[in-house]
Write an enzyme that holds these catalytic residues in place. Structure first.
Site, PDB file in Angstrom:
ATOM      1  N   GLU A  92       0.831  -1.200   0.000  1.00  0.00           N
ATOM      2  CA  GLU A  92       0.000   0.000   0.000  1.00  0.00           C
ATOM      3  C   GLU A  92       0.862   1.245   0.000  1.00  0.00           C
ATOM      4  O   GLU A  92       1.951   1.246   0.564  1.00  0.00           O
ATOM      5  CB  GLU A  92      -0.852   0.030   1.276  1.00  0.00           C
ATOM      6  CG  GLU A  92      -1.807  -1.127   1.375  1.00  0.00           C
ATOM      7  CD  GLU A  92      -2.451  -1.255   2.745  1.00  0.00           C
ATOM      8  OE1 GLU A  92      -3.095  -2.278   2.979  1.00  0.00           O
ATOM      9  OE2 GLU A  92      -2.298  -0.353   3.576  1.00  0.00           O
ATOM     10  N   CYS A 105       2.985   8.194   2.012  1.00  0.00           N
ATOM     11  CA  CYS A 105       3.441   7.146   2.933  1.00  0.00           C
ATOM     12  C   CYS A 105       3.753   5.897   2.105  1.00  0.00           C
ATOM     13  O   CYS A 105       2.891   5.416   1.370  1.00  0.00           O
ATOM     14  CB  CYS A 105       2.324   6.884   3.941  1.00  0.00           C
ATOM     15  SG  CYS A 105       2.639   5.502   5.025  1.00  0.00           S
ATOM     16  N   CYS A 112       5.505  -8.142   7.197  1.00  0.00           N
ATOM     17  CA  CYS A 112       6.537  -7.623   8.108  1.00  0.00           C
ATOM     18  C   CYS A 112       6.931  -8.710   9.092  1.00  0.00           C
ATOM     19  O   CYS A 112       6.067  -9.387   9.655  1.00  0.00           O
ATOM     20  CB  CYS A 112       5.992  -6.409   8.853  1.00  0.00           C
ATOM     21  SG  CYS A 112       7.195  -5.717  10.011  1.00  0.00           S
ATOM     22  N   CYS A 116       4.253  -6.875  15.324  1.00  0.00           N
ATOM     23  CA  CYS A 116       3.637  -6.160  16.449  1.00  0.00           C
ATOM     24  C   CYS A 116       2.186  -6.639  16.548  1.00  0.00           C
ATOM     25  O   CYS A 116       1.505  -6.764  15.519  1.00  0.00           O
ATOM     26  CB  CYS A 116       3.675  -4.656  16.211  1.00  0.00           C
ATOM     27  SG  CYS A 116       5.356  -4.065  15.972  1.00  0.00           S
ATOM     28  N   CYS A 119      -0.798  -4.773  14.782  1.00  0.00           N
ATOM     29  CA  CYS A 119      -0.614  -4.241  13.422  1.00  0.00           C
ATOM     30  C   CYS A 119      -1.032  -5.235  12.343  1.00  0.00           C
ATOM     31  O   CYS A 119      -0.595  -6.389  12.338  1.00  0.00           O
ATOM     32  CB  CYS A 119       0.849  -3.848  13.232  1.00  0.00           C
ATOM     33  SG  CYS A 119       1.232  -3.331  11.549  1.00  0.00           S
ATOM     34  N   GLY A 159       5.767  -2.872   6.485  1.00  0.00           N
ATOM     35  CA  GLY A 159       7.131  -3.384   6.578  1.00  0.00           C
ATOM     36  C   GLY A 159       8.050  -2.600   7.480  1.00  0.00           C
ATOM     37  O   GLY A 159       7.769  -1.462   7.863  1.00  0.00           O
ATOM     38  N   GLU A 160       9.140  -3.247   7.844  1.00  0.00           N
ATOM     39  CA  GLU A 160      10.182  -2.626   8.661  1.00  0.00           C
ATOM     40  C   GLU A 160      11.350  -2.325   7.705  1.00  0.00           C
ATOM     41  O   GLU A 160      12.138  -3.209   7.357  1.00  0.00           O
ATOM     42  CB  GLU A 160      10.578  -3.605   9.786  1.00  0.00           C
ATOM     43  CG  GLU A 160      11.819  -3.245  10.566  1.00  0.00           C
ATOM     44  CD  GLU A 160      11.808  -1.846  11.170  1.00  0.00           C
ATOM     45  OE1 GLU A 160      10.863  -1.498  11.901  1.00  0.00           O
ATOM     46  OE2 GLU A 160      12.760  -1.095  10.913  1.00  0.00           O
ATOM     47  N   SER A 191      10.574   5.407   9.536  1.00  0.00           N
ATOM     48  CA  SER A 191       9.998   4.910  10.790  1.00  0.00           C
ATOM     49  C   SER A 191      10.477   3.486  11.027  1.00  0.00           C
ATOM     50  O   SER A 191      10.452   2.655  10.121  1.00  0.00           O
ATOM     51  CB  SER A 191       8.471   4.944  10.677  1.00  0.00           C
ATOM     52  OG  SER A 191       7.882   4.370  11.823  1.00  0.00           O
ATOM     53  N   LEU A 215       8.131   3.602  19.756  1.00  0.00           N
ATOM     54  CA  LEU A 215       8.482   3.201  21.125  1.00  0.00           C
ATOM     55  C   LEU A 215       7.322   2.426  21.767  1.00  0.00           C
ATOM     56  O   LEU A 215       7.519   1.348  22.306  1.00  0.00           O
ATOM     57  CB  LEU A 215       8.814   4.470  21.910  1.00  0.00           C
ATOM     58  CG  LEU A 215       9.820   4.369  23.030  1.00  0.00           C
ATOM     59  CD1 LEU A 215      11.140   3.778  22.579  1.00  0.00           C
ATOM     60  CD2 LEU A 215      10.047   5.754  23.635  1.00  0.00           C
ATOM     61  N   HIS A 216       6.162   3.013  21.748  1.00  0.00           N
ATOM     62  CA  HIS A 216       4.903   2.384  22.197  1.00  0.00           C
ATOM     63  C   HIS A 216       4.828   2.047  23.683  1.00  0.00           C
ATOM     64  O   HIS A 216       3.768   1.662  24.177  1.00  0.00           O
ATOM     65  CB  HIS A 216       4.577   1.078  21.441  1.00  0.00           C
ATOM     66  CG  HIS A 216       4.559   1.190  19.971  1.00  0.00           C
ATOM     67  ND1 HIS A 216       4.097   2.292  19.310  1.00  0.00           N
ATOM     68  CD2 HIS A 216       4.949   0.315  19.014  1.00  0.00           C
ATOM     69  CE1 HIS A 216       4.203   2.098  18.002  1.00  0.00           C
ATOM     70  NE2 HIS A 216       4.734   0.912  17.793  1.00  0.00           N
ATOM     71  N   ASN A 290      -5.868   2.538  15.684  1.00  0.00           N
ATOM     72  CA  ASN A 290      -6.939   2.344  14.723  1.00  0.00           C
ATOM     73  C   ASN A 290      -7.267   0.849  14.771  1.00  0.00           C
ATOM     74  O   ASN A 290      -6.431   0.034  14.408  1.00  0.00           O
ATOM     75  CB  ASN A 290      -6.426   2.779  13.353  1.00  0.00           C
ATOM     76  CG  ASN A 290      -7.536   2.876  12.343  1.00  0.00           C
ATOM     77  OD1 ASN A 290      -8.665   3.210  12.673  1.00  0.00           O
ATOM     78  ND2 ASN A 290      -7.214   2.573  11.118  1.00  0.00           N
ATOM     79  N   CYS A 332      -2.254   1.103   8.116  1.00  0.00           N
ATOM     80  CA  CYS A 332      -1.586   0.590   6.937  1.00  0.00           C
ATOM     81  C   CYS A 332      -1.525  -0.929   7.078  1.00  0.00           C
ATOM     82  O   CYS A 332      -1.281  -1.454   8.150  1.00  0.00           O
ATOM     83  CB  CYS A 332      -0.188   1.172   6.844  1.00  0.00           C
ATOM     84  SG  CYS A 332       0.084   1.828   5.224  1.00  0.00           S
TER      85      CYS A 332
END
Ligand code: SAH
Ligand code: SF4
Length: 344
Positions: A92, A105, A112, A116, A119, A159-160, A191, A215-216, A290, A332
């Site tokens: 995306e 973006c 990924c 997480c 996600c 993705g990372e 990011s 960080l979260h 979200n 995303c």
């Protein structure tokens, strides 16, 4: 030799191709200008080239390997493009206009590996890394769709990116080098979920990209609940890498903090985060969750504002965009997941 992708060609690739095709070398420069200064990947539209060369380029190069498969519009003018790749995988890219600027973006991987728990992108693990040209082509789809070159690019899609470092770095090279697209690295945000070795590789590139670190959580136990597995680095190591980034690159780091109700949104969390942000000169990007997974909930609006106020009271710069936390932008990975379900 396998076909080369036009969006990631170098000048010397193009010069040797043009020579092989029996054309004078100045044609290479013309083609590269079409690609990198006019964002044109279709040789048919490179009107100052001889017809035969335009045809030959199509057979010798992968001109555009991907296509827009689906569009989804948010109520806030945000548009998400589902982009289908040559092997029918999909990623995306999101076009995010605001009054002052246009932001794109972009994604860096199909799926990924970090996984997480909140996600959608990590749900099925990593399928594959994107090639550099597949990253660049997302930018071109965005330009074609919106009619403008973006003011900012954020790598916050699927993705990372720092786990696909070489391909990301190659794409960033094409996007920022003056001979190619020439966009300022100051307008590009990378990011990461906190992949420390990748942050050091980014430092080695030596360009002033904006580093955003997801960080979260303010303690390792909570963070491990959100990011399970080996790719969750200790907060202390992440913060050290952020300090080194600021020292070497000279740019303030951003901490991203996806707010999950009852998990990381208490007053005590806000106070600790405020301290961390001040100590490490970081800005905070608060992202209210979200809801893509049943496991987690988005905090109530009053709790989100309260959390933000605690940070701001001690002078921390906070970015919070509630209106864009809606259907399209923040989650995303959702369109791709839907696409996979539709295919089944
Ligand atoms: N892998 C990188 C970049 C892509 S994710 C990273 O994790 O930083 C970009 C940001 O979107 C991350 O901060 C992530 O926490 C956030 N995000 C992903 N899914 C989300 C969701 N459903 N709601 C809110 N934020 C989300
Ligand atoms: Fe991967 Fe980032 Fe999603 Fe985590 S938040 S699974 S690192 S894309």
């Amino acid at each position: 030799m396998s076909l080369r992708a036009l969006a990631n060609c170098t000048y010397s690739d193009m010069e040797s191709l043009v020579k092989d095709l029996g054309q004078p070398v100045f044609r290479a420069k013309q083609i590269m200008e079409w690609v990198f200064k006019h964002y044109e990947l279709d040789p048919e539209r490179m009107l100052n080239l001889p017809l035969k060369l335009r045809k030959d380029l199509k057979t010798k190069l992968i001109c555009m390997s991907s296509e827009i498969k689906e569009l989804s519009k948010g109520d806030d003018k945000t548009t998400k493009l589902l982009i289908s790749l040559s092997d029918k995988e999909a990623v995306e890219m999101v076009i995010i206009p605001s009054r002052e600027r246009l932001t794109f973006c972009l994604s860096t991987q199909v799926g990924c590996p970090v996984g997480c728990r909140f996600c959608a992108s990590g749900e099925g693990g990593l399928v594959r890394n994107l090639e550099a040209h597949e990253i660049i082509e997302q930018l071109y789809h965005g330009i074609a769709h919106s009619g403008s070159f973006p003011d900012n690019i954020v790598f916050m899609g699927i993705g990372e990116g720092l786990l696909n470092f070489d391909k990301l770095a190659a794409a960033l090279g094409k996007i920022t080098e003056a001979d190619y697209i020439g966009m300022s690295p100051r307008r590009i945000t990378i990011s990461t979920s906190g992949y420390v070795p990748g942050i050091y590789r980014l430092i080695e590139l030596g360009k002033p990209f904006i580093l955003a670190v997801s960080l979260h959580a303010v303690d390792d136990a909570t963070r491990a609940e959100i990011i399970p597995g080996k790719l969750c680095y200790p907060i202390a190591e992440i913060l050290q890498a952020c300090d080194d980034y600021e020292k070497e690159i000279g740019r303030m780091v951003t901490f991203e903090y996806t707010m999950l109700a009852g998990i990381n949104d208490s007053n005590a969390d806000a106070e600790k985060l405020a301290k961390m942000a001040r100590r490490h000169h970081a800005k905070i990007n608060l992202i209210p969750y979200n809801e893509t997974s049943k496991e987690f909930k988005r905090p109530k609006e009053i709790d989100i504002f309260n959390f933000r106020d605690i940070l701001e009271k001690v002078g921390v710069t906070v970015m919070l965009r509630l209106e864009k936390g809606g259907k399209v932008n923040a989650a995303c990975g959702q369109l791709r997941v839907q696409h996979i379900k539709d295919q089944k």
